[in-house]
Write a protein that holds these residues in place. Structure first.
Motif, PDB file in Angstrom:
ATOM      1  N   ASP A   9       0.829  -1.112   0.028  1.00 57.95           N
ATOM      2  CA  ASP A   9      -0.134  -0.111  -0.040  1.00 57.95           C
ATOM      3  C   ASP A   9       0.920   1.347   0.137  1.00 57.95           C
ATOM      4  N   PHE A  10       0.247   2.435  -0.767  1.00 60.72           N
ATOM      5  CA  PHE A  10       1.075   3.372  -0.719  1.00 60.72           C
ATOM      6  C   PHE A  10       1.462   4.120   0.559  1.00 60.72           C
ATOM      7  N   ILE A  11       0.651   3.989   1.461  1.00 57.39           N
ATOM      8  CA  ILE A  11       0.748   4.350   2.986  1.00 57.39           C
ATOM      9  C   ILE A  11       2.081   3.665   3.612  1.00 57.39           C
ATOM     10  N   ASP A  12       2.049   2.425   3.168  1.00 57.90           N
ATOM     11  CA  ASP A  12       3.146   1.452   3.827  1.00 57.90           C
ATOM     12  C   ASP A  12       4.399   1.727   3.468  1.00 57.90           C
ATOM     13  N   VAL A  13       4.324   2.045   1.901  1.00 58.71           N
ATOM     14  CA  VAL A  13       5.580   2.355   1.163  1.00 58.71           C
ATOM     15  C   VAL A  13       6.130   3.626   1.865  1.00 58.71           C
ATOM     16  N   GLY A  14       5.210   4.715   1.839  1.00 60.54           N
ATOM     17  CA  GLY A  14       5.501   5.868   2.550  1.00 60.54           C
ATOM     18  C   GLY A  14       6.072   5.835   3.947  1.00 60.54           C
ATOM     19  N   GLY A  15       5.548   5.076   4.754  1.00 57.52           N
ATOM     20  CA  GLY A  15       5.763   5.029   6.001  1.00 57.52           C
ATOM     21  C   GLY A  15       7.447   4.511   6.279  1.00 57.52           C
ATOM     22  N   ALA A  16       7.402   3.418   5.350  1.00 54.21           N
ATOM     23  CA  ALA A  16       8.779   2.704   5.416  1.00 54.21           C
ATOM     24  C   ALA A  16       9.838   3.514   4.598  1.00 54.21           C
ATOM     25  N   ALA A  17       9.661   4.521   3.777  1.00 58.32           N
ATOM     26  CA  ALA A  17      10.449   5.265   3.338  1.00 58.32           C
ATOM     27  C   ALA A  17      10.813   6.555   4.402  1.00 58.32           C
ATOM     28  N   LEU A  18       9.753   7.072   5.201  1.00 60.79           N
ATOM     29  CA  LEU A  18      10.046   8.026   6.024  1.00 60.79           C
ATOM     30  C   LEU A  18      10.810   7.723   7.218  1.00 60.79           C
ATOM     31  N   THR A  19      10.571   6.134   7.650  1.00 63.48           N
ATOM     32  CA  THR A  19      11.513   5.944   8.543  1.00 63.48           C
ATOM     33  C   THR A  19      13.076   5.638   8.191  1.00 63.48           C
ATOM     34  N   MET A  20      13.206   5.427   7.082  1.00 65.79           N
ATOM     35  CA  MET A  20      14.608   5.334   6.305  1.00 65.79           C
ATOM     36  C   MET A  20      15.248   6.757   6.406  1.00 65.79           C
ATOM     37  N   VAL A  21      14.589   7.698   5.794  1.00 67.34           N
ATOM     38  CA  VAL A  21      15.127   9.256   5.757  1.00 67.34           C
ATOM     39  C   VAL A  21      15.444   9.386   7.235  1.00 67.34           C
ATOM     40  N   ALA A  22      14.589   9.152   8.398  1.00 66.93           N
ATOM     41  CA  ALA A  22      14.986   9.473   9.704  1.00 66.93           C
ATOM     42  C   ALA A  22      16.028   8.832  10.039  1.00 66.93           C
ATOM     43  N   HIS A  23      16.037   7.694   9.817  1.00 64.10           N
ATOM     44  CA  HIS A  23      17.407   6.791  10.071  1.00 64.10           C
ATOM     45  C   HIS A  23      18.588   7.578   9.701  1.00 64.10           C
ATOM     46  N   SER A  24      18.598   7.998   8.261  1.00 67.87           N
ATOM     47  CA  SER A  24      19.829   8.400   7.696  1.00 67.87           C
ATOM     48  C   SER A  24      20.220   9.499   8.554  1.00 67.87           C
ATOM     49  N   LYS A  25      19.270  10.378   9.285  1.00 69.32           N
ATOM     50  CA  LYS A  25      19.832  11.552   9.840  1.00 69.32           C
ATOM     51  C   LYS A  25      19.681  11.515  11.383  1.00 69.32           C
TER      52      LYS A  25
END
Length: 223
Positions: A57-73
């Protein structure tokens, strides 16, 4: 030649994303510049899904991507909070100022209009309702139905079939170069909308038209 059907991308093309940029920044230590990185990661990993024969789901992909961005910072963010934050803002985006006058004029001219989005079906309908533009569209199409994300060719072929139109008789309008290139590759006519900060991928397929404002679309397709 006037297209029989015009397909519109939704996020950024028709809807102003500033509200979600502001909202997502609240879980990214206030840094709105990271939201563009999030959107790029969202698109990247939706393509990973497509190329590996998966679909989330779009929200699932979006949530995963958001946690990845947060982790990178080095920002602490769990996936539930990420998804809940996206859900809170993604369905409450206003239309750009040039959208309603353009859709109204095209609809009055007798051109069929179709919404085509990577958003989930439920999310897409909620977005269009909130922006008060759903009634202009004869079809509201989410890639959820074919479980494949744009810009895969299968999406555009399926969308044209749903609207009962040949690809060459249809036009895709988007503020994303990847969307325009994907549609163009299937024989559709294309128009790139130059929203602030957006440009065509220099190595992508050249759109039939590029416009600075959606207002230009009316004279473009009715002349």
């Amino acid at each position: 030649m006037t297209p029989r059907v015009i397909f519109f991308d939704i996020n950024e093309t028709l809807l102003d994303m500033q509200a979600i940029k502001t909202g997502l920044a609240t879980v990214l230590e206030g840094d709105e510049t990271l939201v563009d990185l999030w959107f790029a990661n969202l698109l990247h990993h939706s393509l990973v899904d497509t190329m590996s024969s998966q679909f989330h789901d779009f929200i699932d992909v979006g949530g995963a991507a958001l946690t990845m961005v947060a982790h990178s910072k080095n920002i602490a963010l769990d996936e539930k909070t990420a998804k809940d934050t996206i859900k809170q803002y993604i369905t409450k985006l206003p239309a750009h100022d040039d959208v309603i006058p353009t859709l109204k004029a095209l609809h009055s001219a007798g051109i069929a209009l179709v919404a085509l989005s990577n958003s989930s079906e439920t999310g897409l309908n909620a977005q269009l309702e909130y922006a008060n533009i759903k009634h202009y569209f004869s079809h509201v199409l989410s890639v959820e139905r074919v479980r494949t994300y744009k810009p895969h060719p299968a999406v555009y072929h399926w969308a044209c079939q749903q609207a009962n139109v040949k690809n060459e008789e249809a036009m895709m309008v988007a503020a994303h170069g990847w969307d325009v290139s994907g549609a163009k590759a299937t024989g559709m006519r294309t128009t790139f909308v130059e929203r602030p900060g957006k440009m065509m991928y220099p190595l992508g397929l050249t759109p039939d038209h590029s416009i600075a404002s959606l207002n230009e679309l009316v004279s473009l397709v009715t002349r």
